[in-house]
Design a protein around this motif. Structure first.
Motif, PDB file in Angstrom:
ATOM      1  N   GLY A  51       0.819  -1.216   0.000  1.00  0.00           N
ATOM      2  CA  GLY A  51       0.000   0.000   0.000  1.00  0.00           C
ATOM      3  C   GLY A  51       0.849   1.261   0.000  1.00  0.00           C
ATOM      4  N   ALA A  86       1.030   4.172  -2.795  1.00  0.00           N
ATOM      5  CA  ALA A  86       0.879   5.590  -2.445  1.00  0.00           C
ATOM      6  C   ALA A  86       2.055   6.403  -2.974  1.00  0.00           C
ATOM      7  N   ASN A 120      -4.288   2.484   2.156  1.00  0.00           N
ATOM      8  CA  ASN A 120      -4.075   1.840   0.867  1.00  0.00           C
ATOM      9  C   ASN A 120      -3.628   0.399   1.048  1.00  0.00           C
ATOM     10  N   GLN A 128      -5.613  -2.997  -0.228  1.00  0.00           N
ATOM     11  CA  GLN A 128      -4.948  -3.921  -1.142  1.00  0.00           C
ATOM     12  C   GLN A 128      -4.914  -5.339  -0.554  1.00  0.00           C
TER      13      GLN A 128
END
Length: 580
Positions: A114, A118, A197, A201
């Motif tokens: 994640g 990002a 994130n 995921q």
């Protein structure tokens, strides 16, 4: 490298785009400075009735024309600037992708997916904004400020300008204090976004496991918590950014009060005309943009610095596997491990210790042993996912470290324990190893992997999309598609890492029979917990706790009556009980 050094290098490489944008901004600033002066002249001329017939219309037409030119210049510099700034984001994303694609497994053990996603989205966008809008807004605001202040002091009245500028040092102090908090707030916001994130995921990748274990409520609660933290952190950053506006408003309010007070006194004593006071007031209004630009630029730069502090360590991270080899071509030959020792960085015990194995070219090697014995680790060393601490691995007499990674891995077909399929059709997944393969070649590889009939039963046959990670296929089907992909590659070295664990014994027997036909002249290394898989291997090595405890062909190992023989008898008994 700091953010400013990065932007400086980019500016030097794309100086033409920035220079043309700067010229257009300079033209805008000059026109904006000229307009208030012209309006002041018109006001004084109207009061004194000095206009000839039609002259007022010409002057108004000039003002309208200046406004139109300013409009087109603003459009022009944005087109030039953003086209250049987008190139920076493209370059950074390419650098990030290239860096991630050559990093070894150890790199990914220390980082979350994640966060890396990002880095490729929010962080690069923030750096792009700093290189684009921040640079040109800073230039535009600074140039406008200098010209406007110069016109206020030299073109109208320096005494009035001196009084009006008194509140501005307090605004600068406020901006410095706010910017420190903006940087910290945006860094925290980006970190929380990375965590959010990462959770999304992981949840989507493991959605079957989440549902099977009944963890939906727990996952939703965790998502809500992370989303709330990300929202709170973003809101905090936005609050600090919003603090720029009150500082600007207070400064402008104080400056306006001084303009009306001091300017009115000067007009009352005939030391300033009404038109000049009008021009001065308009100039003061034009200081709104430079002040807001200062806050906007500081905010973008602090956001960019926070993003760059997260992105730079990833871009500059050293490669976990060095690629300093010079050999560009791999000639098939014998494989040899000489006293190989390897320890994972996070482990205290060696995964492999003093392992030595010889395998002539075109032969098959079986690797067996209890779980955690080091079988898959040896394959990873052959693939150069890691480098041995001691000893050497040689192919055709050349140390694997002397090959380039592209050459070495291009000569190896590998089927890992967990077969990975991409979100594409079955045919496209098989053809990944050979993009130009014909449908006949793809189908032949599928037949060798005993998956052809299964594929034909799919809704669209070989053109059936398999979904992300092959979600629409069973575990055995995914393994066999991956085997077909490896066989299609026709590489001189084939590595099968427990690649038949999800298929039944009948299917395994068919695949092994096909492999015996397909692997003629090809070196094969098979890792398996099922000894029937390696019974026909030319040489089998038994690993235990990272050491070689037995080795030989099937008959020799049975005669030795060690771990291999005991495990073989146990598995044969279990197979007969299952059959009955």
């Amino acid at each position: 490298m700091t953010l400013y050094q990065l932007i400086g290098q980019f500016l030097r490489r794309h100086w033409a785009a920035y220079a043309s944008s700067g010229v257009m901004l300079a033209g805008i600033a000059l026109l904006i400075v000229w307009i208030p002066r012209q309006i002041g002249f018109l006001v004084d001329a109207l009061i004194s009735r000095q206009f000839a017939p039609g002259e007022l219309l010409r002057e108004l037409a000039l003002l309208v024309g200046a406004g139109v030119i300013v409009y087109f210049l603003r459009v022009g510099w944005r087109l030039k600037l953003f086209a250049a700034a987008y190139r920076l984001s493209v370059e950074l994303r390419q650098r990030l992708y290239e860096r991630l694609s050559v990093q070894g497994p150890h790199f990914y053990q220390d980082r979350r997916t994640g966060d890396l996603m990002a880095n490729a989205t929010n962080d690069i966008d923030a750096v792009e904004m700093a290189a684009g809008e921040a640079m040109l807004a800073g230039f535009d605001g600074t140039l406008t400020l200098v010209l406007v202040v110069a016109m206020m002091a030299l073109g109208v009245d320096w005494r009035l300008a001196a009084f009006v500028l008194l509140p501005f040092p307090f605004m600068a102090l406020s901006f410095w204090w706010i910017s420190r908090h903006v940087h910290a707030a945006w860094r925290l916001s980006l970190d929380h976004f990375g965590s959010l994130n990462d959770h999304v995921q992981e949840t989507l990748s493991g959605v079957r496991t989440v549902r099977a274990l009944g963890l939906q409520a727990h996952s939703e609660a965790r998502f809500s918590q992370l989303a709330a933290q990300a929202a709170d952190a973003s809101f905090e950053a936005q609050k600090w950014e919003a603090a720029y506006e009150p500082a600007v408003g207070f400064t402008l309010g104080a400056a306006t009060a001084l303009t009306l007070g001091v300017g009115g006194w000067l007009v009352w004593h005939d030391e300033l005309t009404v038109g000049q006071l009008t021009s001065f007031t308009l100039y003061l209004g034009q200081l709104i943009w430079p002040m807001f630009a200062a806050g906007w630029v500081l905010s973008l730069l602090e956001r960019g610095k926070a993003a760059w502090s997260r992105l730079q360590p990833v871009l500059d991270a050293p490669l976990t596997v060095d690629d300093h080899g010079t050999e560009q071509r791999v000639e098939p030959g014998p494989l040899a491990a000489r006293d190989v020792t390897f320890r994972y960085p996070s482990q205290t015990h060696a995964a492999l210790e003093h392992v030595s194995v010889d395998l002539p070219a075109g032969r098959t090697l079986g690797l067996v042993g209890p779980t955690g014995a080091g079988k898959s680790t040896l394959l990873r060393l052959l693939l150069r996912h890691h480098a041995p601490e001691a000893g050497s691995l040689r192919w055709n007499g050349i140390d694997l470290q002397d090959y380039t990674l592209d050459a070495l891995r291009g000569a190896i077909a590998w089927v890992p324990q967990e077969a990975f399929l991409f979100s594409a059709s079955v045919a496209e997944n098989i053809a990944l190893a050979k993009p130009g393969a014909t449908r006949a070649e793809i189908e032949q590889a599928a037949r060798l992997a005993a998956v052809h009939d299964d594929i034909l039963r799919l809704p669209n046959g070989y053109d059936t999309p398999v979904g992300e990670r092959g979600v629409t296929l069973s575990g055995g089907q995914r393994q066999r598609v991956a085997i077909a992909r490896a066989l299609l590659a026709d590489a001189p070295l084939l590595l099968l890492d427990d690649a038949l664990s999800a298929v039944d014994t009948d299917t395994e027997a068919r695949i092994l029979a096909h492999l015996r036909q397909a692997r003629v002249g090809r070196t094969v290394v098979i890792v398996s917990h099922r000894l029937s898989t390696v019974a026909d291997a030319d040489h089998t090595v038994v690993l235990r706790d990272g050491h070689v405890v037995e080795q030989g062909d099937h008959a020799t190992l049975l005669a030795h009556n060690g771990w291999y023989a005991r495990q073989w008898r146990y598995q044969q008994l279990q197979a007969s009980l299952d059959a009955s």
